[in-house]
Motif scaffolding. Sequence first.
Motif, short mmCIF file in Angstrom:
data_model
loop_
_atom_site.label_atom_id
_atom_site.label_comp_id
_atom_site.label_asym_id
_atom_site.label_seq_id
_atom_site.Cartn_x
_atom_site.Cartn_y
_atom_site.Cartn_z
N LYS A 61 -63.15 17.75 -62.25
CA LYS A 61 -63.44 17.99 -63.65
C LYS A 61 -64.92 17.90 -63.98
N ASP A 62 -65.79 18.01 -62.97
CA ASP A 62 -67.20 17.95 -63.23
C ASP A 62 -67.81 19.35 -63.32
N GLY A 63 -66.98 20.36 -63.44
CA GLY A 63 -67.50 21.72 -63.51
C GLY A 63 -66.40 22.70 -63.83
N ASP A 64 -66.75 23.98 -63.76
CA ASP A 64 -65.79 25.02 -64.08
C ASP A 64 -65.02 25.39 -62.84
N HIS A 65 -63.97 24.60 -62.55
CA HIS A 65 -63.26 24.80 -61.30
C HIS A 65 -61.75 24.75 -61.51
N TYR A 66 -61.07 25.63 -60.83
CA TYR A 66 -59.61 25.49 -60.70
C TYR A 66 -59.28 24.96 -59.32
N TYR A 67 -59.98 25.41 -58.33
CA TYR A 67 -59.63 25.03 -56.98
C TYR A 67 -60.85 24.48 -56.26
N GLY A 68 -61.40 23.44 -56.79
CA GLY A 68 -62.47 22.73 -56.12
C GLY A 68 -63.84 23.34 -56.31
N GLU A 81 -54.09 20.12 -64.96
CA GLU A 81 -54.03 20.78 -66.25
C GLU A 81 -52.66 21.39 -66.50
N TYR A 82 -51.98 21.81 -65.43
CA TYR A 82 -50.66 22.44 -65.54
C TYR A 82 -49.68 21.72 -64.63
N PRO A 83 -49.19 20.55 -65.05
CA PRO A 83 -48.33 19.76 -64.16
C PRO A 83 -47.00 20.43 -63.83
N ASN A 84 -46.56 21.36 -64.66
CA ASN A 84 -45.31 22.07 -64.39
C ASN A 84 -45.63 23.44 -63.80
N THR A 85 -44.90 23.83 -62.79
CA THR A 85 -45.19 25.09 -62.11
C THR A 85 -45.12 26.27 -63.06
N THR A 86 -44.25 26.23 -64.05
CA THR A 86 -44.12 27.35 -64.97
C THR A 86 -45.31 27.45 -65.91
N ASP A 87 -46.19 26.44 -65.91
CA ASP A 87 -47.35 26.45 -66.80
C ASP A 87 -48.58 27.08 -66.16
N VAL A 88 -48.52 27.47 -64.89
CA VAL A 88 -49.66 28.12 -64.25
C VAL A 88 -49.98 29.40 -65.03
N PRO A 89 -51.21 29.56 -65.50
CA PRO A 89 -51.53 30.69 -66.38
C PRO A 89 -51.34 32.04 -65.70
N GLU A 90 -50.93 33.02 -66.48
CA GLU A 90 -50.66 34.34 -65.94
C GLU A 90 -51.94 35.05 -65.51
N SER A 91 -53.09 34.59 -65.97
CA SER A 91 -54.35 35.22 -65.60
C SER A 91 -54.68 35.01 -64.12
N LEU A 92 -54.03 34.04 -63.49
CA LEU A 92 -54.29 33.76 -62.08
C LEU A 92 -53.37 34.60 -61.19
N SER A 93 -53.94 35.22 -60.18
CA SER A 93 -53.14 35.95 -59.19
C SER A 93 -53.88 35.96 -57.87
N PHE A 94 -53.18 36.31 -56.82
CA PHE A 94 -53.78 36.35 -55.49
C PHE A 94 -53.17 37.49 -54.69
N GLN A 135 -42.38 28.04 -54.84
CA GLN A 135 -43.17 28.82 -53.88
C GLN A 135 -44.57 29.08 -54.40
N LEU A 136 -44.66 29.48 -55.66
CA LEU A 136 -45.95 29.81 -56.25
C LEU A 136 -46.84 28.59 -56.31
N PHE A 137 -46.27 27.45 -56.69
CA PHE A 137 -47.09 26.25 -56.80
C PHE A 137 -47.57 25.77 -55.44
N ALA A 138 -46.73 25.94 -54.42
CA ALA A 138 -47.15 25.57 -53.06
C ALA A 138 -48.34 26.42 -52.62
N ILE A 139 -48.34 27.69 -53.00
CA ILE A 139 -49.45 28.56 -52.65
C ILE A 139 -50.71 28.17 -53.42
N TRP A 140 -50.57 27.88 -54.72
CA TRP A 140 -51.73 27.45 -55.49
C TRP A 140 -52.31 26.16 -54.94
N GLU A 141 -51.45 25.30 -54.43
CA GLU A 141 -51.93 24.05 -53.85
C GLU A 141 -52.82 24.33 -52.64
N LEU A 142 -52.45 25.32 -51.84
CA LEU A 142 -53.27 25.72 -50.71
C LEU A 142 -54.60 26.33 -51.18
#
Length: 230
Positions: A61-68, A81-94, A135-142
């Motif tokens: 939280k010391d900068g503009d980061h989602y993944y480190g 910020e999104y403790p529930n998997t269904t709360d992952v914002p739709e703007s994110l994709s991979f 599945q999606l949350f496991a991928i975001w964790e990676l």
Amino acid sequence: MREITECTAEVFRRSENRIKERKRNRNRILAMCIPLCLILTVFSATLLQGMIPAGNNDPYKDGDHYYGGGMSNGSGPIKDEYPNTTDVPESLSFSLTWNTYGISSYDSATGKLVKTTDATNPEDYITTLKLDGTQLFAIWELLWELDIETYPDEYDPQGGELSSDPSMTLILTLRDGDKVKTVRAEDIALTYESNDPKGQKFLDTCKGIRDILTATEEWKALPEYEFFYD
């Protein structure tokens, strides 16, 4: 003698009056101080709480980061910020391209899953996959542990130490709205091993995503490969 007694009595009366007056003054001061102290205590607690940053023990939280290290709007890491998997914002994709010569791919924005482009009828090896929350949350964790923006756009995770024929291509892309970061590791050795810790992290991330995708029923329902490589 009586004058002395009366004088002494007068002194006692005055002393008693002074004592009573001091007690009254002390009570008035206490009556004023107690509410004031309570107000100051509440104010101080509120002020202190406002001075302590939310999630102060969170290194992300010391900068503009989602993944480190990048690709964010400053809201903090997804897992906080999104403790529930269904709360992952739709703007994110991979998206990920992998396998021999990069014949397999998946894009979470469209749901397009391609088992292989090397086939007589490539369209037979294409399906749609919508990842569930787990599945999606496991991928975001990676992904947020990878810190993708610290990698160059063109990258050899094996540092040129390994090669193979056929080769492997890995292309990993993260999107956050209009922000896009892609790392291309093309024509590298066909192995998910590296002697470089940073390169190994990239390979582990791609392999972890691949394993999740290839374990889905949608992937398993696609035909067997038409061509195999030695």
